[in-house]
Design an enzyme around this catalytic site. Sequence first.
Site, PDB file in Angstrom:
ATOM      1  N   ASP A  83     173.045 -71.197  72.742  1.00 53.90           N
ATOM      2  CA  ASP A  83     174.336 -71.309  73.417  1.00 53.90           C
ATOM      3  C   ASP A  83     175.064 -72.575  73.008  1.00 53.90           C
ATOM      4  O   ASP A  83     174.477 -73.662  73.012  1.00 53.90           O
ATOM      5  CB  ASP A  83     174.117 -71.360  74.942  1.00 53.90           C
ATOM      6  N   GLU A 181     178.417 -59.900  80.556  1.00 51.06           N
ATOM      7  CA  GLU A 181     177.704 -60.339  81.771  1.00 51.06           C
ATOM      8  C   GLU A 181     178.415 -59.881  83.042  1.00 51.06           C
ATOM      9  O   GLU A 181     179.630 -60.028  83.187  1.00 51.06           O
ATOM     10  CB  GLU A 181     177.553 -61.876  81.756  1.00 51.06           C
TER      11      GLU A 181
HETATM   12  O1  KIV Z   1     172.708 -68.903  79.370  1.00 53.66           O
HETATM   13  C1  KIV Z   1     172.197 -67.788  79.425  1.00 53.66           C
HETATM   14  O2  KIV Z   1     171.014 -67.612  79.748  1.00 53.66           O
HETATM   15  C2  KIV Z   1     173.030 -66.646  79.102  1.00 53.66           C
HETATM   16  C3  KIV Z   1     172.505 -65.297  79.445  1.00 53.66           C
HETATM   17  C4  KIV Z   1     172.666 -65.083  80.896  1.00 53.66           C
HETATM   18  C5  KIV Z   1     173.139 -64.233  78.651  1.00 53.66           C
HETATM   19  O3  KIV Z   1     174.100 -66.813  78.618  1.00 53.66           O
END
Ligand code: KIV
Length: 272
Positions: A83, A181
């Site tokens: 991310d 989501e």
């Molecule tokens: O940060 C995370 O774990 C996510 C998932 C919920 C897809 O973005």
Amino acid sequence: MDKLTIRDIVKMKNKRKIVAITAYDYPTAKIVDSAGVDLVLVGDSLGMVVLGYPSTLQVTMEEMIIHTKAVCNANPKAVVVTDMPFMSYEVDEKDALINASTFIRIGADAVKIEGGEEYKNIIKRLTNAGIPVMGHIGLTPQKHKQLGGYRLIGKAYREAKKVINDAIEVEDAGAFSIVIEYTAYEVAKKITEKLSIPTICIGSGPYCDGQIIVVNDILGLNDFQPPFARKYVDLREVIKKAVMNYKSDVLSGSFPDKYWGMKDGEKSKLEE
Ligand code: KIV
């Protein structure tokens, strides 16, 4: 089995469901990979489930780097996506490029960016530079303040239409797949039918190309459980029992029961 690639993930659409899960450290990455998942996400959910922050907004690049390294050190066969944390890609394209390339250099296969149409140019810039991007639409936790909390998205037509448009723009910009989501299932279904890239859902129903879940949620490690999560084991109880057993063994003197001594003839010198 060989290392999975982004191409393998894309080719799974319309063939079989894609299985994705988060991991934030070396041992968990090893375990989930040995279970045969297709994709491991180093999610910024790490802020809440591992670091104890109130939201994902507090997660920094430095923290994401440490946890991405830990997961990559497990050499997973699964594709590793990391991310991009809050404010690591929103400021400008140059920043986004530098930060995304940091993750790729340390071993991630792709980065994930939260947001739709408004990040089209950034997604384009990254993919043009050879950095695979996963989109993330619907409920985008980094914007929970603007969205009015962690709520189901797309219940009304206007919002549903916006999410569908976001999905199209994110695909157009070059994303290889997209997380949807906590969105009304009819909307996720429509997007899945419309896009040629795979949709990976969390809390958006079964009509997607794959599912993703936060590993701590299925293991029962959190105080808070999102409504769409399923707990497969209560590890909090398992861990607590193990620690209580250890405590009582230490107190009773039954631990340790394995120990090692000095060489023959050396012990008497010590006693002298
Ligand atoms: O940060 C995370 O774990 C996510 C998932 C919920 C897809 O973005």
